[in-house]
Write a protein that holds these residues in place. Structure first.
Motif, PDB file in Angstrom:
ATOM      1  N   ALA A   1     -11.385   0.615 -82.944  1.00 52.37           N
ATOM      2  CA  ALA A   1     -11.234   1.128 -83.802  1.00 52.37           C
ATOM      3  C   ALA A   1     -11.323   2.585 -83.786  1.00 52.37           C
ATOM      4  CB  ALA A   1     -12.149   0.172 -85.383  1.00 52.37           C
ATOM      5  N   LEU A   2     -11.672   3.206 -83.244  1.00 55.58           N
ATOM      6  CA  LEU A   2     -12.354   4.930 -83.560  1.00 55.58           C
ATOM      7  C   LEU A   2     -11.636   4.815 -83.005  1.00 55.58           C
ATOM      8  CD1 LEU A   2     -16.379   4.742 -83.623  1.00 55.58           C
ATOM      9  CD2 LEU A   2     -14.735   4.977 -85.739  1.00 55.58           C
ATOM     10  N   LEU A   3     -11.430   4.701 -81.698  1.00 51.79           N
ATOM     11  CA  LEU A   3     -10.278   5.273 -80.285  1.00 51.79           C
ATOM     12  C   LEU A   3      -9.028   5.227 -81.094  1.00 51.79           C
ATOM     13  CD1 LEU A   3     -11.944   4.531 -77.262  1.00 51.79           C
ATOM     14  CD2 LEU A   3     -12.006   6.559 -78.542  1.00 51.79           C
ATOM     15  N   LEU A   4      -8.543   3.561 -81.233  1.00 52.40           N
ATOM     16  CA  LEU A   4      -6.882   3.791 -81.868  1.00 52.40           C
ATOM     17  C   LEU A   4      -7.234   5.017 -83.498  1.00 52.40           C
ATOM     18  CD1 LEU A   4      -6.601   0.657 -82.137  1.00 52.40           C
ATOM     19  CD2 LEU A   4      -5.324   2.017 -80.269  1.00 52.40           C
ATOM     20  N   SER A   5      -7.782   4.969 -83.871  1.00 50.77           N
ATOM     21  CA  SER A   5      -7.881   5.943 -85.220  1.00 50.77           C
ATOM     22  C   SER A   5      -7.856   7.473 -85.014  1.00 50.77           C
ATOM     23  CB  SER A   5      -8.602   5.759 -86.547  1.00 50.77           C
ATOM     24  OG  SER A   5     -10.216   5.871 -85.767  1.00 50.77           O
ATOM     25  N   LEU A   6      -7.991   7.518 -83.749  1.00 47.86           N
ATOM     26  CA  LEU A   6      -8.486   8.988 -83.664  1.00 47.86           C
ATOM     27  C   LEU A   6      -6.337   9.741 -83.393  1.00 47.86           C
ATOM     28  CD1 LEU A   6     -10.735  10.926 -80.703  1.00 47.86           C
ATOM     29  CD2 LEU A   6      -8.258  12.209 -81.446  1.00 47.86           C
ATOM     30  N   PRO A   7      -6.021   9.441 -82.682  1.00 43.16           N
ATOM     31  CA  PRO A   7      -4.419  10.360 -82.900  1.00 43.16           C
ATOM     32  C   PRO A   7      -4.262   9.822 -84.229  1.00 43.16           C
ATOM     33  CG  PRO A   7      -4.690   8.404 -81.395  1.00 43.16           C
ATOM     34  CD  PRO A   7      -6.099   7.699 -81.733  1.00 43.16           C
ATOM     35  N   LEU A   8      -3.777   8.329 -85.073  1.00 44.91           N
ATOM     36  CA  LEU A   8      -3.492   8.035 -85.960  1.00 44.91           C
ATOM     37  C   LEU A   8      -3.889   9.795 -87.596  1.00 44.91           C
ATOM     38  CD1 LEU A   8      -3.457   5.120 -86.318  1.00 44.91           C
ATOM     39  CD2 LEU A   8      -1.525   5.737 -85.903  1.00 44.91           C
ATOM     40  N   ILE A   9      -5.404   9.346 -87.020  1.00 44.02           N
ATOM     41  CA  ILE A   9      -5.599  10.799 -88.343  1.00 44.02           C
ATOM     42  C   ILE A   9      -5.801  12.083 -87.979  1.00 44.02           C
ATOM     43  CG2 ILE A   9      -8.127  11.287 -89.538  1.00 44.02           C
ATOM     44  CD1 ILE A   9      -9.492   8.208 -88.817  1.00 44.02           C
ATOM     45  N   ALA A  10      -5.637  12.352 -86.555  1.00 45.56           N
ATOM     46  CA  ALA A  10      -5.859  14.037 -85.968  1.00 45.56           C
ATOM     47  C   ALA A  10      -4.464  14.266 -86.297  1.00 45.56           C
ATOM     48  CB  ALA A  10      -6.805  13.912 -84.787  1.00 45.56           C
ATOM     49  N   PHE A  11      -3.379  13.546 -85.890  1.00 48.38           N
ATOM     50  CA  PHE A  11      -2.653  14.456 -86.050  1.00 48.38           C
ATOM     51  C   PHE A  11      -1.110  13.435 -87.029  1.00 48.38           C
ATOM     52  CE2 PHE A  11      -4.633  14.300 -81.363  1.00 48.38           C
ATOM     53  CZ  PHE A  11      -4.234  16.110 -81.653  1.00 48.38           C
ATOM     54  N   SER A  12      -1.665  13.399 -88.353  1.00 49.74           N
ATOM     55  CA  SER A  12      -0.722  13.009 -88.678  1.00 49.74           C
ATOM     56  C   SER A  12       0.420  13.617 -89.347  1.00 49.74           C
ATOM     57  CB  SER A  12      -1.704  11.790 -90.140  1.00 49.74           C
ATOM     58  OG  SER A  12      -2.419  12.933 -90.754  1.00 49.74           O
ATOM     59  N   GLY A  13      -0.473  15.089 -89.970  1.00 52.09           N
ATOM     60  CA  GLY A  13       0.774  16.065 -90.732  1.00 52.09           C
ATOM     61  C   GLY A  13       1.032  15.403 -91.610  1.00 52.09           C
ATOM     62  N   GLY A  14      -0.016  15.011 -92.378  1.00 50.20           N
ATOM     63  CA  GLY A  14       0.071  14.758 -94.022  1.00 50.20           C
ATOM     64  C   GLY A  14       0.881  13.613 -94.390  1.00 50.20           C
ATOM     65  N   SER A  15       1.184  12.685 -93.158  1.00 50.65           N
ATOM     66  CA  SER A  15       1.884  11.223 -93.240  1.00 50.65           C
ATOM     67  C   SER A  15       1.079  10.212 -93.378  1.00 50.65           C
ATOM     68  CB  SER A  15       2.937  11.501 -92.209  1.00 50.65           C
ATOM     69  OG  SER A  15       3.476   9.670 -92.289  1.00 50.65           O
ATOM     70  N   LEU A  16       1.355   9.386 -95.123  1.00 49.55           N
ATOM     71  CA  LEU A  16       0.833   8.445 -94.871  1.00 49.55           C
ATOM     72  C   LEU A  16       1.032   7.435 -94.263  1.00 49.55           C
ATOM     73  CD1 LEU A  16       0.911   8.356 -98.912  1.00 49.55           C
ATOM     74  CD2 LEU A  16      -1.226   9.002 -97.586  1.00 49.55           C
ATOM     75  N   VAL A  17       2.248   7.181 -93.912  1.00 47.12           N
ATOM     76  CA  VAL A  17       3.050   6.216 -92.242  1.00 47.12           C
ATOM     77  C   VAL A  17       1.244   6.090 -91.292  1.00 47.12           C
ATOM     78  CG1 VAL A  17       4.048   5.365 -90.971  1.00 47.12           C
ATOM     79  CG2 VAL A  17       4.820   6.308 -93.274  1.00 47.12           C
ATOM     80  N   LEU A  18       0.703   7.302 -91.286  1.00 48.72           N
ATOM     81  CA  LEU A  18       0.076   7.400 -89.907  1.00 48.72           C
ATOM     82  C   LEU A  18      -1.341   7.637 -90.811  1.00 48.72           C
ATOM     83  CD1 LEU A  18       1.665   9.818 -87.575  1.00 48.72           C
ATOM     84  CD2 LEU A  18       2.158   7.994 -87.236  1.00 48.72           C
ATOM     85  N   ALA A  19      -1.512   8.149 -91.240  1.00 48.52           N
ATOM     86  CA  ALA A  19      -2.856   8.006 -92.014  1.00 48.52           C
ATOM     87  C   ALA A  19      -3.769   6.831 -92.697  1.00 48.52           C
ATOM     88  CB  ALA A  19      -3.043   9.540 -92.970  1.00 48.52           C
ATOM     89  N   LEU A  20      -2.523   6.579 -93.199  1.00 44.43           N
ATOM     90  CA  LEU A  20      -3.442   5.223 -94.149  1.00 44.43           C
ATOM     91  C   LEU A  20      -3.508   4.516 -93.114  1.00 44.43           C
ATOM     92  CD1 LEU A  20      -1.646   5.138 -97.223  1.00 44.43           C
ATOM     93  CD2 LEU A  20      -3.659   5.573 -97.223  1.00 44.43           C
ATOM     94  N   PRO A  21      -2.785   3.592 -91.747  1.00 47.52           N
ATOM     95  CA  PRO A  21      -3.751   3.026 -90.194  1.00 47.52           C
ATOM     96  C   PRO A  21      -4.243   3.657 -89.793  1.00 47.52           C
ATOM     97  CG  PRO A  21      -1.661   2.966 -90.296  1.00 47.52           C
ATOM     98  CD  PRO A  21      -1.422   4.432 -91.649  1.00 47.52           C
ATOM     99  N   GLY A  22      -4.762   5.056 -89.856  1.00 47.85           N
ATOM    100  CA  GLY A  22      -5.942   5.737 -89.309  1.00 47.85           C
ATOM    101  C   GLY A  22      -6.964   5.598 -89.900  1.00 47.85           C
ATOM    102  N   VAL A  23      -6.590   5.628 -91.123  1.00 43.38           N
ATOM    103  CA  VAL A  23      -8.384   4.776 -92.465  1.00 43.38           C
ATOM    104  C   VAL A  23      -8.635   4.265 -91.991  1.00 43.38           C
ATOM    105  CG1 VAL A  23      -9.238   6.099 -94.803  1.00 43.38           C
ATOM    106  CG2 VAL A  23      -8.050   7.215 -93.567  1.00 43.38           C
ATOM    107  N   LEU A  24      -7.757   3.163 -92.071  1.00 45.49           N
ATOM    108  CA  LEU A  24      -7.863   1.180 -92.018  1.00 45.49           C
ATOM    109  C   LEU A  24      -8.869   1.565 -90.544  1.00 45.49           C
ATOM    110  CD1 LEU A  24      -5.903  -1.755 -92.976  1.00 45.49           C
ATOM    111  CD2 LEU A  24      -7.134  -1.089 -90.639  1.00 45.49           C
ATOM    112  N   LEU A  25      -8.726   1.175 -89.790  1.00 44.46           N
ATOM    113  CA  LEU A  25      -9.301   1.862 -88.526  1.00 44.46           C
ATOM    114  C   LEU A  25     -10.320   2.348 -88.715  1.00 44.46           C
ATOM    115  CD1 LEU A  25      -6.164   2.158 -85.976  1.00 44.46           C
ATOM    116  CD2 LEU A  25      -7.321  -0.574 -86.082  1.00 44.46           C
ATOM    117  N   PHE A  26     -10.736   3.639 -88.881  1.00 43.08           N
ATOM    118  CA  PHE A  26     -11.786   4.302 -88.912  1.00 43.08           C
ATOM    119  C   PHE A  26     -12.586   3.809 -90.180  1.00 43.08           C
ATOM    120  CE2 PHE A  26     -14.815   7.534 -90.100  1.00 43.08           C
ATOM    121  CZ  PHE A  26     -14.995   7.926 -89.230  1.00 43.08           C
ATOM    122  N   GLN A  27     -12.136   3.132 -90.631  1.00 38.71           N
ATOM    123  CA  GLN A  27     -13.402   2.851 -91.878  1.00 38.71           C
ATOM    124  C   GLN A  27     -13.654   1.211 -91.697  1.00 38.71           C
ATOM    125  OE1 GLN A  27     -14.784   3.703 -94.780  1.00 38.71           O
ATOM    126  NE2 GLN A  27     -13.961   5.646 -94.716  1.00 38.71           N
TER     127      GLN A  27
END
Length: 148
Positions: free
Chosen positions: A46-72
């Motif tokens: 989950a941490l490794l999958l969250s990394l690109p979604l969070i780090a490179f979301s560029g302000g996109s909720l479509v990318l950031a929210l799944p990243g936050v879900l995985l990280f959490q």
């Protein structure tokens, strides 16, 4: 990560509702997945999958929210692992990780602190989290205190 990951995301109802829902669902689902797949595999994956979604979301909720879900999703494993180390102090075992959450989130409470959370800040932070959690869970597993 929760506050910092979406600081570039547009404001509004979607972010205001989406961020806490993603954090809640991550914690809920993360515990169930970890019990099924093993603490180490589920958490590090989950941490490794969250990394690109969070780090490179560029302000996109479509990318950031799944990243936050995985990280959490690692929170359930973190709490039970700390409890395994402190079984005589269950309240403190919950309180210490909670303290770590607020200390980590503290910079995001201020405009200047949010500047710390640029795209590249999350790469080493999440990678370091994965390394530390791997080492800790392997040690706990060797001592019979963690499930894997």
């Amino acid at each position: 990560v929760g506050f910092g990951a979406c600081f570039q995301c547009p404001g509004g109802l979607a972010g205001a509702i989406g961020l806490p829902v993603a954090a809640f669902l991550g914690k809920l689902v993360g515990g169930m997945v970890a019990d099924r797949l093993g603490w180490l595999r589920a958490s590090i994956g989950a941490l490794l999958l969250s990394l690109p979604l969070i780090a490179f979301s560029g302000g996109s909720l479509v990318l950031a929210l799944p990243g936050v879900l995985l990280f959490q999703s690692t929170m359930a494993v973190t709490l039970v692992a700390v409890y395994a180390l402190m079984p005589r102090w269950p309240a403190a075992a919950f309180g210490l990780p909670s303290l770590a959450l607020i200390v980590g989130a503290f910079p995001t409470f201020f405009p200047a602190g949010k500047q710390l959370f640029g795209r590249w800040a999350f790469v080493p932070l999440i990678a370091l989290s994965a390394v530390v959690l791997t080492l800790a869970l392997r040690r706990l597993t060797r001592h019979g205190l963690a499930r894997d």
